[in-house]
Design a protein around this motif. Sequence first.
Motif, mmCIF file in Angstrom:
data_model
loop_
_atom_site.group_PDB
_atom_site.id
_atom_site.type_symbol
_atom_site.label_atom_id
_atom_site.label_comp_id
_atom_site.label_asym_id
_atom_site.label_seq_id
_atom_site.Cartn_x
_atom_site.Cartn_y
_atom_site.Cartn_z
ATOM 1 N N UNK A 209 49.573 84.353 82.821
ATOM 2 C CA UNK A 209 48.115 84.240 82.876
ATOM 3 C C UNK A 209 47.722 82.768 82.871
ATOM 4 N N UNK A 210 46.550 82.485 83.379
ATOM 5 C CA UNK A 210 46.055 81.109 83.386
ATOM 6 C C UNK A 210 45.229 80.857 82.117
ATOM 7 N N UNK A 211 44.582 79.677 82.098
ATOM 8 C CA UNK A 211 43.874 79.304 80.881
ATOM 9 C C UNK A 211 42.644 80.170 80.628
ATOM 10 N N UNK A 253 39.770 86.877 70.809
ATOM 11 C CA UNK A 253 39.517 85.913 69.733
ATOM 12 C C UNK A 253 40.697 84.964 69.570
ATOM 13 N N UNK A 254 41.923 85.544 69.539
ATOM 14 C CA UNK A 254 43.130 84.733 69.368
ATOM 15 C C UNK A 254 43.275 83.738 70.512
ATOM 16 N N UNK A 255 42.999 84.196 71.727
ATOM 17 C CA UNK A 255 43.139 83.350 72.917
ATOM 18 C C UNK A 255 42.129 82.203 72.862
ATOM 19 N N UNK A 256 40.887 82.541 72.493
ATOM 20 C CA UNK A 256 39.840 81.516 72.419
ATOM 21 C C UNK A 256 40.173 80.505 71.320
ATOM 22 N N UNK A 257 40.702 81.027 70.209
ATOM 23 C CA UNK A 257 41.030 80.126 69.102
ATOM 24 C C UNK A 257 42.132 79.154 69.522
ATOM 25 N N UNK A 258 43.133 79.694 70.256
ATOM 26 C CA UNK A 258 44.214 78.812 70.694
ATOM 27 C C UNK A 258 43.691 77.722 71.618
ATOM 28 N N UNK A 259 42.847 78.114 72.539
ATOM 29 C CA UNK A 259 42.326 77.123 73.492
ATOM 30 C C UNK A 259 41.494 76.076 72.765
ATOM 31 N N UNK A 263 45.819 76.474 67.715
ATOM 32 C CA UNK A 263 46.442 77.228 66.636
ATOM 33 C C UNK A 263 46.851 78.601 67.165
ATOM 34 N N UNK A 264 48.160 78.877 67.099
ATOM 35 C CA UNK A 264 48.631 80.121 67.700
ATOM 36 C C UNK A 264 49.381 80.941 66.680
ATOM 37 N N UNK A 265 49.108 82.227 66.635
ATOM 38 C CA UNK A 265 49.831 83.087 65.703
ATOM 39 C C UNK A 265 50.901 83.895 66.425
ATOM 40 N N UNK A 266 50.801 83.951 67.740
ATOM 41 C CA UNK A 266 51.720 84.830 68.455
ATOM 42 C C UNK A 266 52.713 84.095 69.345
ATOM 43 N N UNK A 267 52.494 82.806 69.621
ATOM 44 C CA UNK A 267 53.348 82.093 70.580
ATOM 45 C C UNK A 267 54.784 82.012 70.100
ATOM 46 N N UNK A 268 55.710 82.318 71.026
ATOM 47 C CA UNK A 268 57.131 82.105 70.753
ATOM 48 C C UNK A 268 57.736 83.081 69.763
ATOM 49 N N UNK A 269 56.997 84.133 69.406
ATOM 50 C CA UNK A 269 57.538 85.109 68.461
ATOM 51 C C UNK A 269 57.592 86.469 69.127
ATOM 52 N N UNK A 270 58.496 87.321 68.616
ATOM 53 C CA UNK A 270 58.486 88.703 69.078
ATOM 54 C C UNK A 270 57.474 89.454 68.242
ATOM 55 N N UNK A 271 56.503 90.057 68.920
ATOM 56 C CA UNK A 271 55.553 90.853 68.161
ATOM 57 C C UNK A 271 55.502 92.248 68.778
#
Lengths: 560, 124
Positions: A209-211, A253-259, A263-271
């Motif tokens: 996905x893009x930004x 919300x998570x996507x907007x917060x990261x942008x 701050x990312x809670x899901x990047x690089x982890x298996x969820x």
Amino acid sequence: MTVDSGHSTAEIRILQRCISDLVSVLALPATWSGGEPSQIVRTLLESLPGMLHLDLVYVRVNDRVGGSPIEMFRVGTGPPEEAGAAEIGRILYGWMGADPEIRPQRIPNPAGTGKLTILPLRLGLNGEIGVIVAGAARDNFPGQTERLVLSVAANQALIGLQQAQLLIKEMAEHRLADERLRLEEDELRRSEARKAAILDSALDSIVTIDHEGCITEFNPAAERTFGYRRADVMGRPLAEVIIAPSLRDAHRRGFARYLATGEATVLGKRIEMTAVRADGTEFPVELTITRIPSDGPPAFTGYLRDITERRQAEEALARVRSELAHVTRVTSLGVLTASIAHEVNQPLSGIITNASTCLRMLAADPPNLDGARETARRTIRDGHRASDVITRLRALFGKQAPTVESVDLNEAAREVVALSLTELQRRRVTVRTELAKDLPPITGDRVQLQQVILNLLLNASDAMASVEDRPRRLVIRTDRDEGDQVRLTVQDTGVGIDFHSVDRLFDAFYTTKTGGMGIGLSISRSIIESHHGHLWAAPNDGPGASFIFSIPHSAASGRP
Amino acid sequence: MIAAARFVAVVDDDESVRESLPDLLRELGFTVQAFASAEEYLESGAIGKTDCLILDVSMPGMSGPELQEELSRRKLATAIVFITGHSDENIRTRLLAAGAVACLHKPFSEAALVSAVNTAVRAA
């Protein structure tokens, strides 16, 4: 200055001719400009003999790039020749030496009969580019003007050859650069093809996905999994396409917060999350999101795997485990049957004996009322004792849903010890309890925890079955650790365990006992882990082994 | 039939047996003394004068059958009535073969007890 007119007329003629030759020589480069070295050599051979009435001209140009040299000669006004040039060159060098000096020499004509005067002219300061050899049979060769014309011709040739070589080198470099470019382009194309192949052949769904959260790639596995065609979802917001409706807001919300904050809670982890197919059915997926490393606005790759089957397997496993837990209980029941019978028969025996005594005392003359009262009291006490045993057994061996309650581990341990004491005594095992005062309660299923304790006690007792040379001593100890854990240790003086295979002890069906079922420790560990605790084995200072479990106490785990 | 003051020893690690059984035996007219373990019985002065030994099979330390062996090793032909909470027929058969008068499973009736003790006392 006085001039001899006769002499001067001849001299003027010679000078005029010389100038005309020089002009011709200086004009030569125009014909070979941009040409190859062989063209320069040919031009020299074509112009010099006529100009200077030469009988032989030989030109050699060393190839400084490493190839073979160019060698050509011309006899009189014949055609320039390559064939035989090497032989003539060999003969000329025989006379001139390897490093020819610019001086005339009279030698036998190497390309004909009679004799020739030759004049070598170096190309380059030390002849490193090559040599021009001019030869004539006449005696007056080389005259002064002829030397001048020849040396100018040699200079012009040198400049031409150097330019040609530069040109060749440049062209070679161009070719090399072109080749490199082509290879890089090929590599890029191959790399793109590889990436495309990876995307196409991946069993996992890969979605980028893009930004703005819109889909920029949707591989075939994703098409199969989600039931969309790539073309239908490209450019659409990811949230609307594959994320379960209940999770869409959280995703946005998570996507907007990261942008906004990085701050990312899901990047690089298996969820694990719930995804939705084109037909609206929801299913569990394992998702890994990584940021694509590139300049510019952030873009992301999501790897999604349908874990419906894994979930089902996990649930099936949990069911089997629960069944096994029950089987273990029933197995333990079998082991303890004798012990249990004893446990129940003991108070029953007391009841019957005391009641018999009571009847006799009442029937005596006079009736022994005090004695009768005392024996009746004992009868009631033993009746309660029998009832307690039955209650404990029902709790321990009935298959019931796990219940969560506050558990006093000391109390739980005491009950198990009480229940198994006879069995342990039968096996000549002495039991000592060292129960910590003020042990905080833990939260969990009391019956399950008692199962574990019972299991550890029976294991410890089994480990001491063959011990004859020392007391069969079993210690059951409770304490608090430094942190928030409550700990229970069952220590024996048995044969000990092989700590190389200690981890396997906890595998289902791994057993060191001939009569064992081998599921006890595995089940025990899964029970303890379901209480957020750990179960492990440790060697003793002396003989035997210890099995220990620790569970966070209620205040620490923050649960009721 | 029952001679007065016949001496019965009760050896059982279970306290409720040690308090209930002697009372009943006394009501039946015996002199009774209870012991909490085989060792305690061996160390007492009672072994020489015991007409009937009521003995629990499984106890911590020396077990009932081991006491039986020990007594026979000491050439003491004490009449033994075993009592046990385990209903193991093999053990019962072995104990009777080794010379026990009877082997009673807990819980046992007064009648069974009286019969067994009388047999023992007669044998003594």
